[in-house]
Motif scaffolding. Structure first.
Motif, PDB file in Angstrom:
ATOM      1  N   GLY A 233      60.677  12.511  37.346  1.00 47.95           N
ATOM      2  CA  GLY A 233      61.184  11.776  38.502  1.00 47.95           C
ATOM      3  C   GLY A 233      60.705  10.346  38.574  1.00 47.95           C
ATOM      4  N   GLY A 234      59.670  10.027  37.796  1.00 51.10           N
ATOM      5  CA  GLY A 234      59.169   8.650  37.789  1.00 51.10           C
ATOM      6  C   GLY A 234      60.154   7.716  37.096  1.00 51.10           C
ATOM      7  N   GLN A 235      60.261   6.466  37.597  1.00 47.80           N
ATOM      8  CA  GLN A 235      61.234   5.498  37.058  1.00 47.80           C
ATOM      9  C   GLN A 235      60.548   4.210  36.635  1.00 47.80           C
ATOM     10  OE1 GLN A 235      64.747   5.324  36.622  1.00 47.80           O
ATOM     11  NE2 GLN A 235      64.458   7.568  36.650  1.00 47.80           N
ATOM     12  N   LEU A 236      61.048   3.607  35.589  1.00 42.01           N
ATOM     13  CA  LEU A 236      60.531   2.304  35.142  1.00 42.01           C
ATOM     14  C   LEU A 236      61.693   1.340  35.008  1.00 42.01           C
ATOM     15  CD1 LEU A 236      58.582   0.237  33.826  1.00 42.01           C
ATOM     16  CD2 LEU A 236      58.783   1.516  31.714  1.00 42.01           C
ATOM     17  N   ILE A 237      61.605   0.229  35.739  1.00 35.73           N
ATOM     18  CA  ILE A 237      62.598  -0.826  35.558  1.00 35.73           C
ATOM     19  C   ILE A 237      61.897  -1.959  34.841  1.00 35.73           C
ATOM     20  CG2 ILE A 237      64.205  -2.416  36.666  1.00 35.73           C
ATOM     21  CD1 ILE A 237      64.155  -0.550  39.109  1.00 35.73           C
ATOM     22  N   SER A 238      62.416  -2.315  33.689  1.00 39.60           N
ATOM     23  CA  SER A 238      61.763  -3.371  32.905  1.00 39.60           C
ATOM     24  C   SER A 238      62.712  -4.554  32.760  1.00 39.60           C
ATOM     25  CB  SER A 238      61.361  -2.824  31.537  1.00 39.60           C
ATOM     26  OG  SER A 238      60.681  -3.817  30.826  1.00 39.60           O
ATOM     27  N   PHE A 239      62.203  -5.759  33.073  1.00 44.37           N
ATOM     28  CA  PHE A 239      63.036  -6.963  32.972  1.00 44.37           C
ATOM     29  C   PHE A 239      62.751  -7.692  31.664  1.00 44.37           C
ATOM     30  CE2 PHE A 239      62.713  -6.075  37.480  1.00 44.37           C
ATOM     31  CZ  PHE A 239      64.054  -6.099  37.845  1.00 44.37           C
ATOM     32  N   GLU A 240      63.831  -7.990  30.979  1.00 40.32           N
ATOM     33  CA  GLU A 240      63.703  -8.768  29.743  1.00 40.32           C
ATOM     34  C   GLU A 240      64.865  -9.740  29.702  1.00 40.32           C
ATOM     35  OE1 GLU A 240      61.475  -9.449  27.236  1.00 40.32           O
ATOM     36  OE2 GLU A 240      63.088 -10.933  27.024  1.00 40.32           O
TER      37      GLU A 240
ATOM     38  N   LEU B 241      63.257   8.224  25.897  1.00 43.09           N
ATOM     39  CA  LEU B 241      62.791   7.898  27.238  1.00 43.09           C
ATOM     40  C   LEU B 241      63.880   7.288  28.119  1.00 43.09           C
ATOM     41  CD1 LEU B 241      59.406   6.343  26.028  1.00 43.09           C
ATOM     42  CD2 LEU B 241      59.637   8.477  27.302  1.00 43.09           C
ATOM     43  N   ASP B 242      65.164   7.360  27.667  1.00 41.96           N
ATOM     44  CA  ASP B 242      66.235   6.691  28.429  1.00 41.96           C
ATOM     45  C   ASP B 242      66.362   7.234  29.850  1.00 41.96           C
ATOM     46  OD1 ASP B 242      68.238   6.125  25.662  1.00 41.96           O
ATOM     47  OD2 ASP B 242      66.854   7.827  25.759  1.00 41.96           O
ATOM     48  N   ASP B 243      66.005   8.519  30.018  1.00 38.44           N
ATOM     49  CA  ASP B 243      66.180   9.106  31.344  1.00 38.44           C
ATOM     50  C   ASP B 243      65.321   8.435  32.396  1.00 38.44           C
ATOM     51  OD1 ASP B 243      63.918  10.069  30.061  1.00 38.44           O
ATOM     52  OD2 ASP B 243      63.852  11.880  31.311  1.00 38.44           O
TER      53      ASP B 243
ATOM     54  N   ILE C 139      67.179  -4.577  21.722  1.00 41.22           N
ATOM     55  CA  ILE C 139      66.264  -3.862  20.816  1.00 41.22           C
ATOM     56  C   ILE C 139      65.340  -2.947  21.623  1.00 41.22           C
ATOM     57  CG2 ILE C 139      64.383  -4.185  19.144  1.00 41.22           C
ATOM     58  CD1 ILE C 139      65.864  -6.809  18.329  1.00 41.22           C
ATOM     59  N   ALA C 140      64.900  -3.453  22.781  1.00 40.49           N
ATOM     60  CA  ALA C 140      64.034  -2.625  23.633  1.00 40.49           C
ATOM     61  C   ALA C 140      64.766  -1.344  24.048  1.00 40.49           C
ATOM     62  CB  ALA C 140      63.605  -3.418  24.863  1.00 40.49           C
ATOM     63  N   ARG C 141      66.040  -1.488  24.390  1.00 42.62           N
ATOM     64  CA  ARG C 141      66.830  -0.302  24.797  1.00 42.62           C
ATOM     65  C   ARG C 141      66.891   0.709  23.657  1.00 42.62           C
ATOM     66  NH1 ARG C 141      70.660  -4.170  26.938  1.00 42.62           N
ATOM     67  NH2 ARG C 141      70.054  -4.481  29.095  1.00 42.62           N
ATOM     68  N   GLU C 142      67.175   0.182  22.444  1.00 45.41           N
ATOM     69  CA  GLU C 142      67.257   1.097  21.285  1.00 45.41           C
ATOM     70  C   GLU C 142      65.936   1.829  21.096  1.00 45.41           C
ATOM     71  OE1 GLU C 142      68.299  -1.369  17.971  1.00 45.41           O
ATOM     72  OE2 GLU C 142      70.268  -1.863  18.846  1.00 45.41           O
ATOM     73  N   ASN C 143      64.831   1.074  21.254  1.00 43.92           N
ATOM     74  CA  ASN C 143      63.519   1.692  21.041  1.00 43.92           C
ATOM     75  C   ASN C 143      63.209   2.741  22.110  1.00 43.92           C
ATOM     76  OD1 ASN C 143      62.917   0.364  18.669  1.00 43.92           O
ATOM     77  ND2 ASN C 143      62.100  -1.439  19.756  1.00 43.92           N
ATOM     78  N   VAL C 144      63.570   2.409  23.332  1.00 46.87           N
ATOM     79  CA  VAL C 144      63.338   3.373  24.415  1.00 46.87           C
ATOM     80  C   VAL C 144      64.079   4.663  24.102  1.00 46.87           C
ATOM     81  CG1 VAL C 144      63.938   3.831  26.829  1.00 46.87           C
ATOM     82  CG2 VAL C 144      62.804   1.695  26.214  1.00 46.87           C
ATOM     83  N   SER C 145      65.305   4.512  23.640  1.00 41.23           N
ATOM     84  CA  SER C 145      66.086   5.710  23.356  1.00 41.23           C
ATOM     85  C   SER C 145      65.548   6.414  22.101  1.00 41.23           C
ATOM     86  CB  SER C 145      67.529   5.280  23.313  1.00 41.23           C
ATOM     87  OG  SER C 145      68.187   5.483  22.313  1.00 41.23           O
TER      88      SER C 145
END
Ligand SMILES: C[S@@+](CC[C@H](N)C(=O)[O-])C[C@H]1O[C@@H](n2cnc3c(N)ncnc32)[C@H](O)[C@@H]1O
Length: 758
Positions: free
Chosen positions: A620-627, A645-647, A635-641
């Motif tokens: 249920g925890g959320q992380l919003i990251s600004f880039e 961790l995309d959820d 690239i950050a999105r690809e790495n997260v996925s």
């Protein structure tokens, strides 16, 4: 004395190398009944390390041990590792030598650096310490450059030697590489003194690095052949003799021996003395007999000395000698010269009518060193800080008479002091006494005394150590003299400044306090209150961040993360300004600990910190990251996925400040700020209202001393200044409880006052 347990330390890379080296050394030493560890004397241990020429080997091995696994291990890596090893050694020396605060016993023959360290221990103010360190660092830099150059040379030799197909050329290449390194290093070392004589370079190299004399001689003779043509060697000797003595010297091969004759008449036709050199090969097995038969060969009444030369004949009739025999042969030739000149009163030709035995002794010894040992004298002069530009040729001009007062004394002190004077039974005690007692040449004997005292505590094994200090002191003295208006070294002879440093007690190590005050004057340091805190950059610290230790303690990085880093930094060419591994782990710990519902990150880059923050989030925890940079964000999105961790992570390319200003107040549990350093004020202003009570701001690069400034185009400390302002204001604010977290670049954790219960 407190003993540092070398083996018990946890060492990455080069320290493993150091430990292995010491252990190996110790096991060898204990076999000879003289274990360094058994002596339980750390100062001596480190002195030994410093003084031993195996240091080069160690540095080389350290460079190998220091290689990250899988790296290409090229020269650049080696260079970095060796430099690092040298740096660490330096640090270790300092710590181990006086770490226990107990100075070593007075009667230990400690090397110069211990004297310096002792001075450091007694230094009353920071300025004093700076002055002493400046001198010492100069000395050590010389050392580390030499270590570095040698390590590179040794490395290439070993690499080739391990390749069977190139074994034949390995030795040649080594000498070539080595020669290059040596000449390069020595010319840098002696560049300040303006000596251009290659023979003195060879000698200096020998002093500084203690490499095998044979290699040095090879350098002097510009050869890479292990076997030397004897005829060529004799011709070389003749040439040098002529140049340095200004005497006619003829060398000729007379059937089965060489005759080297010194001119007596003005046209050089009547010899005044001679040396006959006998090849000790199959044809002349009985050297004594040959010598007896040959005595009249140089002419009636001409004093002659005989030298045997180990050599062999080639099918083409040439006689050759092995390189390794050359130095010994030259030394013996020196004795022959001595004998011949003494008997013939050759010095009379040079205006030395009143010369006594001592002077003749000195002249002969000088010849032995300067001619046969490739420029000892030149080296001594250079090391003594003679007026720059006064090179070999120029001082040869003063040789005939003045050299007896100047040069041999200086050359002598090195040799006599170390090799003979230390032994009371030595014959040369007499020579020494005559020199020091009877020499009317004003500063020469003072100089000798001073030099003697300076070098007294230094073990014979390592000339480089004393010269290191010597050079450093010369440098400092030169600066001092310039500041105080002495136009040149001529006007302030070395004796004067050594006198200033050393005082008048004979045969003692320099008085630390005198050394301190001399150096203090030299660097123009102000006297300071010893208790006053250090000024300047608030980040200044003598303590280094223990990154190697931390890296050794933490588990190896997850290979998937390494692969991600490689792709982002090497393939995609994004800047390597992500948090370090330890800081990344801290982010993960913090989210694990705080169980936040909403985390905000400013500055994702390629998502390294993002992934770690997200890993600690609970369901249920959320992380919003600004880039703000779209390519990085992608690239950050690809790495997260890639890490599944995309959820729980959303990467936004919106400007963080604008986006934050629209978000609901009191909604975030943790806000990690790692965007543009110049925008830190704006980030904090926008982020603070978003934090709930008990929530935390986490600010990266809080130590404001990192190299990130360069990545952001800043050469100066503008970015550091911006961070310091923000961090300082926040930490002092009544509205937070703040603490610095000791990551390499520092983070400030600021927890908002109040609680959700209020
Ligand atoms: C130091 S890097 C972040 C490193 C990352 N936190 C890590 O440790 O892996 C700073 C990033 O902030 C981004 N940035 C700079 N200004 C920004 C802004 N106003 N809003 C969002 N991102 C910004 C830059 O594009 C850069 O990628």
């Amino acid at each position: 004395m407190i003993m540092t347990n070398v083996a018990a330390m946890t060492e990455p890379g080069y320290k493993v190398g150091l430990r292995n080296w010491l252990q190996e050394r110790n096991s060898r030493m204990s076999a000879s009944g003289d274990s360094l560890v058994e002596r339980n004397n750390t100062a001596y241990l480190m002195a030994f390390l410093e003084a031993n020429d195996d240091l080069f080997d160690h540095a080389f091995r350290a460079s190998l041990n220091g290689q990250p696994s899988g790296s290409l291990g090229g020269p650049a890596d080696s260079r970095v590792a060796v430099e690092k090893a040298a740096r660490v050694l330096r640090e270790e020396e300092r710590r181990w030598t006086f770490g226990g605060g107990v100075p070593p016993a007075e009667d230990d023959r400690l090397p110069a650096f211990v004297t310096v360290e002792r001075s450091l221990a007694h230094a009353p103010t920071r300025s004093h310490r700076i002055a002493i360190r400046a001198a010492w660092d100069t000395a050590l830099d010389v050392e580390s450059r030499a270590v570095h150059d040698l390590a590179v040379a040794v490395r290439s030799l070993r690499a080739e030697a391990s390749d069977p197909s190139s074994r034949g050329i390995a030795a040649d290449n080594f000498v070539e590489t080595f020669s290059g390194a040596v000449i390069d290093a020595t010319s840098r070392i002696f560049g300040t003194y303006g000596s251009s004589a290659s023979s003195s370079l060879v000698s200096c190299a020998e002093l500084a690095m203690e490499e095998t004399p044979a290699k040095m001689m090879a350098l002097a003779f510009r050869t890479r052949e292990p076997m030397l043509d004897v005829g060529r060697v004799i011709e070389e000797i003749r040439r040098r003799l002529e140049v340095t003595t200004d005497s006619t010297v003829r060398a000729s091969f007379a059937g089965d021996r060489w005759e080297v004759l010194f001119g007596g008449s003005s046209d050089g036709k009547v010899p005044s003395s001679g040396v006959v050199i006998w090849p000790l090969n199959g044809r002349n097995p009985d050297f004594q007999e040959s010598a007896r038969r040959a005595t009249p060969l140089t002419g009636p009444g001409v004093p002659t000395a005989h030298v045997g030369l180990r050599c062999s004949s080639r099918p083409d009739g040439r006689l050759v000698m092995h390189l390794r025999d050359l130095k010994a042969t030259l030394h013996e030739l020196g004795h022959a010269m001595h004998h011949g000149l003494t008997a013939s009163r050759e010095p009379l030709r040079h205006g030395l009518e009143s010369a006594g035995e001592t002077e003749i002794d000195l002249l002969s010894l000088w010849l032995e060193w300067t001619v046969f040992d490739a420029g000892w004298g030149a080296c001594a002069l250079s090391a003594a800080g003679e007026p720059s530009g006064k090179g070999l040729v120029e001082w040869q001009g003063i040789l005939r008479l003045e050299a007896l007062k100047e040069l041999p004394l200086r050359a002598l002190v090195m040799e006599l002091d170390r090799e003979w004077l230390m032994h009371p039974e030595s014959d040369y005690q007499d020579v020494w006494r005559q020199v020091t007692d009877s020499d009317p040449a004003i500063h020469a004997s003072t100089y000798l005394e001073a030099l003697h005292r300076l070098t007294w505590p230094i073990p014979v094994t390592r000339p480089g150590a004393e010269y290191g200090l010597f050079w450093a002191m010369s440098e400092v003295a030169g600066t001092w003299m310039q500041r105080h208006g002495s136009a040149s070294h001529d006007q302030t002879p070395p004796a004067a400044w050594f006198g200033r440093i050393l005082g008048n007690e004979p045969h003692q190590a320099p008085d630390p306090m005198k050394l301190i005050s001399f150096l203090e004057q030299a660097v123009g340091a102000d006297t300071q209150d010893p208790l006053a805190s250090d000024k300047g950059n608030p980040m200044s610290s003598t303590r280094e961040y223990p990154s190697d230790y931390i890296a050794a303690m933490l588990p190896a990085r997850d290979p998937e993360l390494t692969s991600m880093l490689r792709q982002a930094i090497v393939d995609e060419q994004l800047p390597p300004i992500q948090v370090d591994d330890n800081a990344a782990k801290l982010l993960e710990c913090l989210t694990l600990l705080a169980r936040p519902q909403l985390v905000i990150e400013i500055g994702a880059l390629f998502g390294y910190s993002t992934i770690h923050l997200a890993r600690g989030l609970k369901k249920g925890g959320q992380l919003i990251s600004f880039e703000i940079d779209p390519r990085s964000a992608e690239i950050a999105r690809e790495n997260v996925s890639r890490f599944g961790l995309d959820d729980r992570v959303r990467i936004s390319t919106e400007d963080a400040v604008t986006a934050l200003s629209r978000m609901a107040p009191d909604s975030a549990d943790l806000i990690f700020i790692d965007g543009a350093k110049t925008e830190y004020v704006e980030y904090v202003k926008a982020a603070f209202p978003l934090l709930r009570a008990g929530g935390a701001l986490l600010i990266d690069d809080a130590f404001a001393g990192g190299s990130y400034a360069a990545h952001e185009g800043g050469e100066d400390d503008r970015l550091g200044e911006s961070i310091r302002q923000v961090v300082g204001a926040l930490a002092k604010s009544q509205r937070v409880t703040a603490s610095f977290l000791g990551t390499e670049h520092g983070m400030l954790l600021a927890v908002k006052q109040g609680s959700d219960d209020e």
